[in-house]
Design an enzyme around this catalytic site. Structure first.
Site, mmCIF file in Angstrom:
data_model
loop_
_atom_site.group_PDB
_atom_site.id
_atom_site.type_symbol
_atom_site.label_atom_id
_atom_site.label_comp_id
_atom_site.label_asym_id
_atom_site.label_seq_id
_atom_site.Cartn_x
_atom_site.Cartn_y
_atom_site.Cartn_z
ATOM 1 N N GLY A 182 4.736 -3.413 -38.295
ATOM 2 C CA GLY A 182 6.038 -2.989 -37.754
ATOM 3 C C GLY A 182 6.510 -3.923 -36.651
ATOM 4 C CB ILE A 211 8.206 -0.525 -29.539
ATOM 5 C CG1 ILE A 211 9.237 0.576 -29.264
ATOM 6 C CG2 ILE A 211 7.256 -0.646 -28.348
ATOM 7 C CD1 ILE A 211 8.638 1.981 -29.197
ATOM 8 C CG LEU A 228 11.345 -7.512 -43.082
ATOM 9 C CD1 LEU A 228 11.817 -8.864 -43.620
ATOM 10 C CD2 LEU A 228 11.598 -7.445 -41.565
ATOM 11 C CB THR A 260 10.916 5.409 -35.755
ATOM 12 O OG1 THR A 260 12.142 4.689 -35.948
ATOM 13 C CG2 THR A 260 9.738 4.498 -35.984
ATOM 14 C CB THR A 263 5.811 9.799 -30.787
ATOM 15 O OG1 THR A 263 6.812 10.587 -30.136
ATOM 16 C CG2 THR A 263 5.452 10.525 -32.076
ATOM 17 C CG ASP A 264 7.066 12.103 -25.991
ATOM 18 O OD1 ASP A 264 7.625 11.938 -27.089
ATOM 19 O OD2 ASP A 264 7.695 12.048 -24.907
ATOM 20 C CD GLU A 265 10.166 12.609 -30.936
ATOM 21 O OE1 GLU A 265 10.494 13.279 -31.918
ATOM 22 O OE2 GLU A 265 10.809 11.629 -30.526
ATOM 23 C CE1 TYR A 294 8.538 9.130 -35.846
ATOM 24 C CE2 TYR A 294 9.237 10.559 -34.038
ATOM 25 C CZ TYR A 294 8.630 9.394 -34.484
ATOM 26 O OH TYR A 294 8.115 8.498 -33.579
ATOM 27 C CE LYS A 305 4.111 7.795 -34.979
ATOM 28 N NZ LYS A 305 3.836 6.359 -35.336
ATOM 29 C CG ASN A 357 12.697 9.973 -26.210
ATOM 30 O OD1 ASN A 357 11.844 10.859 -26.223
ATOM 31 N ND2 ASN A 357 13.753 9.991 -27.003
ATOM 32 N N PRO A 412 28.534 11.396 -29.744
ATOM 33 C CG PRO A 412 27.537 11.074 -31.846
ATOM 34 C CD PRO A 412 28.102 10.335 -30.681
ATOM 35 C CE1 TYR A 425 23.612 14.866 -33.221
ATOM 36 C CE2 TYR A 425 21.323 14.494 -32.662
ATOM 37 C CZ TYR A 425 22.431 14.192 -33.432
ATOM 38 O OH TYR A 425 22.338 13.237 -34.404
ATOM 39 C CG ASN A 478 19.558 14.352 -24.528
ATOM 40 O OD1 ASN A 478 18.639 13.615 -24.175
ATOM 41 N ND2 ASN A 478 19.462 15.165 -25.572
#
Ligand code: NAD
Ligand code: TYD
Length: 329
Positions: free
Chosen positions: A7, A12, A33, A77, A116-118, A141, A145, A170, A196, A198, A239
């Protein structure tokens, strides 16, 4: 040491390849790619490039030849795209991770999984996720992960693979594909297009500059222990605060803000405790609102030739599918 960076043509990953190359480390890159991979991100950076899929063992073997370590950035991602269709996410983020681990197992290679922290899901106000917390992913997602993370930990326990995991916040900075919050809003604001937001925009994310994120990953590559997980944290902001700061920095008007239908399953807040990585010697260098974000917005202002070609063609089709009805409502 020769390092395989998967990647490496993405956001990153390309910062990480540049970082290693500048230190004189030899780097091979394996990148499919996809829409998010961009050879322009690696222009002028010394590396050996292989186009291919991390879920294809032959492509992995070709690219990894001669490497003693793998750092896996390759992934699908974007949360919104995972809501539109999760299949590619499971293919790359779970099966692809397993294929890389197989190679690491066969060749006794060091392995770092960039996660990821997600994967912790959203947290109540005040709480911070530590590395031993249970995984409670909310989106297709983050579920993919989390599946990759579990593969890594199983390969450590079962086969003794020398693998560690980083879970970063993030991330923002130059060369980020303009679908995520910062580059999307910066480029839209520069073009006088709607931003936009959310729902109520009071969701909280931690913001981490790509260079600080890469410094943490590099430290874990060299100093991290096998089987251990390291959070990489950032600065918390709502946000809507980030949105107003981007408007200020671009000189655009607040009338561009449009509160639109919320993301399905939207995580309200992420926050991690990164004491463990700091104990290894890591500390972020960039402050978000005063240093990192202004520099990033300037980069987008000065590099239209990087993002204008992206924001056409298949990007436009994605953008319309994601936003047209929301913006009309
Ligand atoms: P990105 O979407 O910008 O880049 C992903 C790269 O992976 C692209 O170059 C793409 O071509 C490549 N790729 C996708 N599928 C592939 C496959 N099957 N085989 C080979 N290459 C493939 O992503 P990013 O934002 O740079 O994220 C890099 C890593 O960091 C990911 O693993 C992501 O989960 C993780 N991460 C990202 C963030 C963030 O805020 N961006 C935060 C924490 C962790
Ligand atoms: P994003 O950059 O997609 O990262 P993630 O979902 O991985 O955290 O989104 C960051 C935050 O910004 C998240 O709370 C969703 C919100 N967001 C919007 O409000 N509007 C948008 O158009 C996008 C892309 C994100």
């Amino acid at each position: 040491m020769r390092v395989l960076v998967t990647g490496g043509a993405g956001f990153i990953g390309s910062h990480f390849v540049r970082r290693l190359a500048e230190q004189g480390t030899e780097v091979s890159v394996l990148d499919k790619l996809t829409y998010a991979g961009n050879p322009a991100n690696l222009e002028g950076v010394e590396h050996e490039f292989h186009q291919g899929d991390i879920a294809d063992p032959e492509a992995v073997a070709r690219a990894a030849s001669g490497c003693s370590a793998i750092v896996n950035f390759a992934a699908e991602t974007h949360v919104d795209r995972s809501i539109l269709g999760p299949r590619d996410f499971v293919h790359t983020d779970v099966l692809g991770t397993m294929c890389l681990l197989e190679w690491a197992r066969e060749h006794d290679a060091r392995y770092v999984q960039v996660s990821t922290d997600e994967v912790y899901g959203d947290l109540e106000a005040g709480g911070r996720a530590v590395e031993t917390d249970p995984l409670r992913p909310s989106s297709p997602y983050s579920a993919a992960k989390a599946g990759g993370d579990l593969q890594v930990l199983a390969y450590v326990r079962t086969y003794g693979v020398r693998a560690s995991i980083t879970r970063g916040a993030n991330t923002y900075g130059p060369n980020q594909y303009p679908e995520k919050l910062v580059p999307l809003f910066a480029t839209n604001a520069l073009d006088g297009e709607a931003l936009p937001v959310y729902g109520d925009g009071k969701q909280v994310r931690e913001w981490l500059h790509a260079d600080d994120h890469c410094a943490g990953i590099e430290l874990v590559l060299h100093e991290g222990a096998p089987g251990e997980v390291y959070n990489v944290g950032g600065e918390d902001h709502e946000n809507i605060e980030v949105t107003h700061r981007i408007l200020e920095l671009t000189g655009a008007d607040a009338s561009l803000i449009r509160h639109v239908e919320d993301r399905a399953g939207h995580d309200r807040r992420y926050a991690v405790d990164d004491t463990k990585l700091r104990a290894l010697g890591w500390a972020p260098e960039q402050s978000f609102g005063e240093g990192g974000l202004p520099a990033t917005v300037s980069w987008y202002r000065d590099n239209r030739s990087w993002w204008e070609p992206i924001k056409s063609g298949s990007y436009r089709a994605y953008y319309d599918e994601q936003y047209a009805n929301r913006l009309k409502a």
